[in-house]
Design a protein around this motif. Sequence first.
Motif, PDB file in Angstrom:
ATOM      1  N   ARG A  47       0.828  -1.206   0.000  1.00 41.15           N
ATOM      2  CA  ARG A  47       0.000   0.000   0.000  1.00 41.15           C
ATOM      3  C   ARG A  47       0.860   1.252   0.000  1.00 41.15           C
ATOM      4  O   ARG A  47       2.015   1.233   0.415  1.00 41.15           O
ATOM      5  N   SER A  55      -1.470   7.154   3.210  1.00 44.43           N
ATOM      6  CA  SER A  55      -2.626   7.987   2.917  1.00 44.43           C
ATOM      7  C   SER A  55      -2.153   9.276   2.234  1.00 44.43           C
ATOM      8  O   SER A  55      -1.112   9.835   2.587  1.00 44.43           O
ATOM      9  N   GLU A  56      -2.905   9.728   1.285  1.00 48.32           N
ATOM     10  CA  GLU A  56      -2.545  10.913   0.494  1.00 48.32           C
ATOM     11  C   GLU A  56      -2.215  12.102   1.398  1.00 48.32           C
ATOM     12  O   GLU A  56      -3.005  12.476   2.260  1.00 48.32           O
ATOM     13  N   ALA A  90      -6.686  -0.550   3.650  1.00 49.16           N
ATOM     14  CA  ALA A  90      -7.552   0.170   2.712  1.00 49.16           C
ATOM     15  C   ALA A  90      -6.669   1.163   1.967  1.00 49.16           C
ATOM     16  O   ALA A  90      -5.462   1.214   2.183  1.00 49.16           O
ATOM     17  N   GLY A  91      -7.249   1.960   1.134  1.00 51.28           N
ATOM     18  CA  GLY A  91      -6.481   3.011   0.483  1.00 51.28           C
ATOM     19  C   GLY A  91      -5.742   2.555  -0.757  1.00 51.28           C
ATOM     20  O   GLY A  91      -6.011   1.500  -1.325  1.00 51.28           O
ATOM     21  N   TRP A 122      -1.546   5.534   7.322  1.00 52.85           N
ATOM     22  CA  TRP A 122      -2.063   4.613   6.314  1.00 52.85           C
ATOM     23  C   TRP A 122      -3.570   4.471   6.473  1.00 52.85           C
ATOM     24  O   TRP A 122      -4.080   4.418   7.594  1.00 52.85           O
ATOM     25  N   ASP A 123      -4.284   4.345   5.362  1.00 55.86           N
ATOM     26  CA  ASP A 123      -5.725   4.143   5.408  1.00 55.86           C
ATOM     27  C   ASP A 123      -6.036   2.706   5.814  1.00 55.86           C
ATOM     28  O   ASP A 123      -5.460   1.755   5.269  1.00 55.86           O
ATOM     29  N   LEU A 140      -7.092   5.882  10.231  1.00 55.54           N
ATOM     30  CA  LEU A 140      -5.696   5.879   9.816  1.00 55.54           C
ATOM     31  C   LEU A 140      -4.897   5.031  10.790  1.00 55.54           C
ATOM     32  O   LEU A 140      -5.203   5.003  11.981  1.00 55.54           O
ATOM     33  N   HIS A 166      -9.850  13.391   8.250  1.00 54.95           N
ATOM     34  CA  HIS A 166      -9.856  12.047   8.815  1.00 54.95           C
ATOM     35  C   HIS A 166     -10.466  12.096  10.213  1.00 54.95           C
ATOM     36  O   HIS A 166     -10.410  13.117  10.894  1.00 54.95           O
ATOM     37  N   ALA A 174      -3.806  15.200   9.415  1.00 54.47           N
ATOM     38  CA  ALA A 174      -4.898  14.226   9.335  1.00 54.47           C
ATOM     39  C   ALA A 174      -6.230  14.908   9.658  1.00 54.47           C
ATOM     40  O   ALA A 174      -7.232  14.701   8.964  1.00 54.47           O
ATOM     41  N   THR A 231      -9.494   0.136   7.493  1.00 53.89           N
ATOM     42  CA  THR A 231     -10.881  -0.002   7.896  1.00 53.89           C
ATOM     43  C   THR A 231     -10.852  -0.626   9.279  1.00 53.89           C
ATOM     44  O   THR A 231     -10.234  -1.671   9.482  1.00 53.89           O
ATOM     45  N   GLY A 246     -13.787   3.993   8.705  1.00 48.82           N
ATOM     46  CA  GLY A 246     -12.525   4.431   8.130  1.00 48.82           C
ATOM     47  C   GLY A 246     -11.648   5.087   9.195  1.00 48.82           C
ATOM     48  O   GLY A 246     -12.143   5.847  10.034  1.00 48.82           O
TER      49      GLY A 246
END
Length: 177
Positions: free
Chosen positions: A41, A44-45, A166-167, A65-66, A77, A110, A105, A68, A75
């Motif tokens: 992965r 996260s953006e 996720a992500g 990082w994203d 991080l 988030h 974040a 779940t 959702g």
Amino acid sequence: MAAVSIVAETAADEASREALLDRAMGPGRRRKSSEKLRRGRKPSEGLAFVARGADGAVVGTVRLWDVTAGENGVGALLLGPLAVDPSLKSAGVGSALMRLAIGEARRLGHKAILLVGDAPYYARFGFSAEKTGELAMPGPYERHRFLALELVDGALDGAKGVLKAAGRKLPKMAAAA
């Protein structure tokens, strides 16, 4: 801290970042449960940062990082790893990285951040095990070190089950490396 600047991580930082993580965390770092959620992965953006010394060298790093959070798909991080060059321990670099990561974040919308780490250290940033009781990491971990910070009150209410990655995925060739 005056000689250290914190900036967004770039692709050119990858080798220096990995070398820093090896120095700061040792060879067992890739076997950690949280690594399973990061493997293959991208962070996260907009949530990967490095600290640079006066000479431009990478002396600190943090990524989010994203994930779940459990069965109901909340959702969140996952923070980590946070690492600082051993020569700069207790110089405030880790705290500065944490404050920036949490602030960004929150700014990006988030709702919660989870991590596995030292509770006394992360408590200063508002993390606790209070909201992780019904959640679990994939693989072995120390439950008392599984911590959360809600950026939005109630974001983890009702969250239960195992965290899932996720992500954004890495391109196939990069994920295999």
